[in-house]
Design an enzyme around this catalytic site. Structure first.
Site, PDB file in Angstrom:
ATOM      1  N   GLY A  98       0.814  -1.204   0.000  1.00  0.00           N
ATOM      2  CA  GLY A  98       0.000   0.000   0.000  1.00  0.00           C
ATOM      3  C   GLY A  98       0.848   1.253   0.000  1.00  0.00           C
ATOM      4  O   GLY A  98       2.082   1.207   0.099  1.00  0.00           O
ATOM      5  N   LYS A 111       7.592  -0.068   0.931  1.00  0.00           N
ATOM      6  CA  LYS A 111       8.010  -0.904  -0.206  1.00  0.00           C
ATOM      7  C   LYS A 111       9.210  -0.327  -0.952  1.00  0.00           C
ATOM      8  O   LYS A 111      10.108  -1.071  -1.327  1.00  0.00           O
ATOM      9  CB  LYS A 111       6.846  -1.179  -1.151  1.00  0.00           C
ATOM     10  N   SER A 112       9.272   0.980  -1.138  1.00  0.00           N
ATOM     11  CA  SER A 112      10.413   1.574  -1.852  1.00  0.00           C
ATOM     12  C   SER A 112      11.695   1.443  -1.051  1.00  0.00           C
ATOM     13  O   SER A 112      12.748   1.125  -1.604  1.00  0.00           O
ATOM     14  CB  SER A 112      10.145   3.040  -2.181  1.00  0.00           C
ATOM     15  N   HIS A 168      12.787  10.505  -1.894  1.00  0.00           N
ATOM     16  CA  HIS A 168      13.366   9.317  -2.532  1.00  0.00           C
ATOM     17  C   HIS A 168      14.804   9.574  -2.967  1.00  0.00           C
ATOM     18  O   HIS A 168      15.682   8.739  -2.758  1.00  0.00           O
ATOM     19  CB  HIS A 168      12.518   8.884  -3.738  1.00  0.00           C
ATOM     20  N   ARG A 192      17.565   9.460  -0.215  1.00  0.00           N
ATOM     21  CA  ARG A 192      17.965   8.146   0.311  1.00  0.00           C
ATOM     22  C   ARG A 192      19.036   7.477  -0.543  1.00  0.00           C
ATOM     23  O   ARG A 192      19.614   6.475  -0.127  1.00  0.00           O
ATOM     24  CB  ARG A 192      16.743   7.223   0.395  1.00  0.00           C
ATOM     25  N   ARG A 193      19.310   8.008  -1.727  1.00  0.00           N
ATOM     26  CA  ARG A 193      20.277   7.384  -2.626  1.00  0.00           C
ATOM     27  C   ARG A 193      21.577   8.180  -2.641  1.00  0.00           C
ATOM     28  O   ARG A 193      21.563   9.397  -2.739  1.00  0.00           O
ATOM     29  CB  ARG A 193      19.693   7.298  -4.043  1.00  0.00           C
ATOM     30  N   ASP A 209      10.796   2.273 -10.023  1.00  0.00           N
ATOM     31  CA  ASP A 209       9.889   2.788  -8.996  1.00  0.00           C
ATOM     32  C   ASP A 209       9.080   3.922  -9.601  1.00  0.00           C
ATOM     33  O   ASP A 209       9.610   5.020  -9.772  1.00  0.00           O
ATOM     34  CB  ASP A 209      10.704   3.256  -7.790  1.00  0.00           C
TER      35      ASP A 209
END
Length: 169
Positions: free
Chosen positions: A7, A12-13, A47, A50-51, A80
């Site tokens: 959800g 999940k990512s 997102h 985080r990389r 993604d």
């Protein structure tokens, strides 16, 4: 191919990023979102934060095949996400059957291992408008096709991964 679904805001990512990080291969991020407003930009920025610099990022709102065809076996690809890809295809009124067939074929042909993230949207209420109902049905069909093609399927709930198919990578 590994398929990670759950959800919204389920973790999940983050889980999928960990799979790529732990692969020992060169990480590739294939981003499918389009940024229409400040809220979406904040999510994209989160997102990105985080990389680290090792990640190579490609923006491909719809043409994932072009990116996947250029990947090599020393890379690991995080796509993604399939939900944003489907949103883009539907909003642009592209032929869904053709687009989905090309999407699945590109995943199968990619020489790099791929982790696909997608949303599980079928566990909520029936949407009140026709577009939302069509999207929910199309997302369910896409998820079924992705799960069938995947070697491993992982459902993430509240940050906890549950392996539904195959072995946890």
């Amino acid at each position: 191919m590994s398929f990670v679904l759950g959800g919204a805001a389920s973790g999940k990512s983050v889980f999928a990023e960990g799979l790529i990080e732990n692969s020992g291969l060169r990480p590739v991020y294939l981003a499918t979102s389009r940024v229409y407003d400040a809220e979406m930009q904040e999510k994209v920025d989160l997102h990105i934060s985080r990389r680290d610099a090792r990640w190579e990022t490609f923006d491909a709102p719809k043409d994932v095949a072009a990116v996947l065809s250029c990947c090599t076996s020393d890379q690991a690809v995080l796509l993604d996400c399939a939900t944003m890809w489907l949103t883009n295809v539907m909003l642009d009124e592209d032929d869904l059957a053709t687009a989905q067939s090309g999407f699945l074929s590109a995943l199968k042909a990619c020489p790099a291992p791929v982790v696909v993230v997608s949303n599980e949207v079928g566990q909520g209420i029936v949407p009140e408008n026709a577009l939302a109902r069509r999207f929910r049905e199309a997302q369910g069909r896409l998820n079924i096709a992705l799960a069938a093609q995947a070697d491993c399927v992982i459902h993430v709930v509240a940050g906890l991964p549950q392996c539904l198919k195959g072995e946890m990578p």
